[in-house]
Write an enzyme that holds these catalytic residues in place. Structure first.
Site, PDB file in Angstrom:
ATOM      1  N   GLU A  94       4.529 -25.201  -9.747  1.00  0.00           N
ATOM      2  CA  GLU A  94       5.635 -26.121  -9.996  1.00  0.00           C
ATOM      3  C   GLU A  94       5.341 -27.472  -9.344  1.00  0.00           C
ATOM      4  OE1 GLU A  94       8.155 -25.421 -12.016  1.00  0.00           O
ATOM      5  OE2 GLU A  94       7.154 -23.501 -12.330  1.00  0.00           O
ATOM      6  N   ASP A 140      20.668 -26.973   8.999  1.00  0.00           N
ATOM      7  CA  ASP A 140      21.110 -25.592   9.201  1.00  0.00           C
ATOM      8  C   ASP A 140      20.221 -24.581   8.477  1.00  0.00           C
ATOM      9  OD1 ASP A 140      23.267 -26.660  10.659  1.00  0.00           O
ATOM     10  OD2 ASP A 140      24.487 -26.846   8.856  1.00  0.00           O
ATOM     11  N   GLU A 151       7.371 -29.323  -8.122  1.00  0.00           N
ATOM     12  CA  GLU A 151       8.249 -29.437  -6.953  1.00  0.00           C
ATOM     13  C   GLU A 151       7.829 -28.500  -5.824  1.00  0.00           C
ATOM     14  OE1 GLU A 151       9.107 -28.522  -9.967  1.00  0.00           O
ATOM     15  OE2 GLU A 151      10.283 -26.672  -9.976  1.00  0.00           O
ATOM     16  N   GLU A 169      27.440 -22.425  22.098  1.00  0.00           N
ATOM     17  CA  GLU A 169      28.224 -23.427  21.386  1.00  0.00           C
ATOM     18  C   GLU A 169      28.535 -22.973  19.964  1.00  0.00           C
ATOM     19  OE1 GLU A 169      29.509 -26.181  22.520  1.00  0.00           O
ATOM     20  OE2 GLU A 169      30.225 -27.078  20.653  1.00  0.00           O
TER      21      GLU A 169
END
Ligand code: FUB
Length: 468
Positions: free
Chosen positions: A333, A40, A335, A214
């Protein structure tokens, strides 16, 4: 992943990795995140970065078992920084379950994140709103109760050019409210958008759902045209869209943005313009173990047609080309990752996140790194409970040219940090960087950040709270 599960999978991955190492081709860059399942997508452009808000499918899920949301960011659309989970079900004391699809927006320096959750009181979905002074949180419950409640999901927020903000949501209906400028209240009640076949296409085979709409609306305005991109038909879903001359309609169905593809029976759209290009975010089941309840967010670059219509796109494993280079001479970083192989992330005691649970042969790919005339030194902030591990600095591929090797000592704890450095050579121009980890059989090291230096001098390490 839970640590025991992680250990099991890590050891399995090591064995499989040994078998595959020789033949594995260079990895593509979709999906965006490899160390957890994400779903999402909701991108937000702010101050030269894309902030990507996602859900988090739990490992091994057999339902939409989602307890927290996650935030990622990028300045180049290929390297994504993990900001962890700044909002979860626990943020909303009235929420029971289902941290499903939401969207964040900035207004007057505050960030509002609209999310659906099932409430303890009713057992039905409602829309809550988290608020923060930073796009990466932490977010707190702005109201202490739902903002709107009609038993439906998937909020999308848009602030029009005249300052009026709208919150859209719904499955099976499509509703909206006019938000007040405080972004946490609304005026005029809940409105229904008529779901006509002219507006949202024709669905066959389900008399209760005559149109293709939907769920998962993504409403935005571009060049005077309003777009509603949504998950169409069920199941499996595809991505379709409608346009309108105004924020509340009338809508005209425009066709398919992305056909049903990719091993997940849901899909979910998010669209932005960033650094002069347009990007479409979606999800699929592309990671190992992936499927309808273990999804991953991916992104494609696209160009609008001259009349403003959206071309039909396919899912790719390549993803978009870099929108920018990455500067290795500023602190990066650990990450911040284009592709992570075997690694995981966790909250770092020095702030932010660190890369951890690293085994021999794991690696991080950082794409499109602008070394310029050449790097001479590599420094990394590391922690470990074992001596003798090392970070191999390579370019081009995980087994590409070795530019240098930094040895990591036993620092006395997984969150006991020290900075190591080592000389490097051969890193010039713009290229993909691979940090490959080697050592013994157990977890090797944690890494919080890294930085290169040039010119035969130590790098001027960027300051970080808690770092030395
Ligand atoms: O992720 C849970 C639900 O699945 C979302 O709310 C829907 O949009 C679908 O992606």
């Amino acid at each position: 992943m839970a640590t025991t599960t992680r250990r099991f999978w890590t050891h399995l991955a090591v064995v499989v990795g040994l078998i595959l190492t020789v033949t594995t081709p260079a990895r593509a860059d979709n999906p965006i995140v490899q160390h957890i399942y994400t779903a999402d997508p909701a991108p937000l452009v702010h101050n030269g970065r894309v902030y990507l808000y996602t859900g988090h499918d739990e490992d091994g899920s057999t339902w939409f078992t989602m307890k927290e949301w996650r935030v990622w960011s990028s300045a180049d659309m290929v390297n994504w920084t993990d900001h962890g989970s700044p909002m979860s079900l626990a943020t909303f004391s009235w929420a029971k379950q289902d941290a499903w699809a939401g969207q964040a927006v900035e207004r007057n320096g505050k960030f509002y994140w609209y999310v659906p959750v099932v409430t303890k009181a009713t057992g039905r979905p409602a829309i809550g709103v988290g608020v923060s002074d930073s796009p990466t949180g932490p977010f707190r419950d702005a109201l202490g109760r739902p903002l709107v409640e009609n038993g439906e999901i998937d909020p999308s927020v848009m602030i029009d050019d005249d300052g009026q903000a709208y919150l859209y949501w719904g499955n099976p209906n499509l509703s909206y409210v006019r938000l007040n400028t405080d972004m946490i209240s609304y005026s005029g009640g809940i409105n229904r958008i008529p779901l006509t076949t002219a507006g949202f296409g024709t669905r066959t085979g389900d008399p209760n759902r005559p149109t293709l709409y939907e769920e998962g609306p993504w409403v935005y305005k571009r060049n005077g045209m309003y777009y509603n991109v949504f998950a169409a038909k069920c199941c499996s879903e595809f991505i379709a869209y409608s346009t309108s001359p105004g924020p509340t309609g009338p809508w005209t169905y425009r066709g398919t943005v992305m056909p049903t593809q990719g091993s997940s029976f849901t899909n979910h759209p998010g669209i932005i313009d960033f650094k002069g290009s347009s990007y479409f975010f979606y999800h699929n089941g592309a990671l190992p173990g992936g499927g309808g309840f273990t999804r991953s967010v991916a992104v494609e670059k696209f160009s609008y047609n001259a009349d403003g219509t959206i071309p039909t796109m396919n899912m790719t494993t390549a993803g978009p080309p870099p929108a920018d280079t990455l500067n290795p001479y500023g602190r990066q970083e650990a990450e911040t990752i284009a592709w992570g192989n075997g690694i995981e992330t966790e909250a770092a005691s020095e702030g932010g996140m660190n890369v951890g649970f690293i085994n021999n042969g794991d690696y991080i790919k950082v794409k499109n790194v602008a070394f310029g005339s050449g790097a001479t030194l590599f420094a990394a902030r590391v922690a470990s409970t074992t001596a003798g591990s090392s970070i191999e600095v390579r370019s081009g591929s995980p087994t590409g040219a070795l530019a240098g090797r930094c040895t990591v000592p036993n620092t006395g704890g997984w969150q006991t940090w020290t900075t190591v450095s080592c000389p490097v050579s051969g890193l010039t121009g713009t290229r993909d960087l691979y940090l490959r980890f080697s050592g013994g059989n157990n977890y090797l090291l944690n890494m919080n950040w890294w930085q290169f230096g040039s010119g035969g001098m130590s790098p001027q390490l960027d300051p970080k709270p808690g770092a030395q």
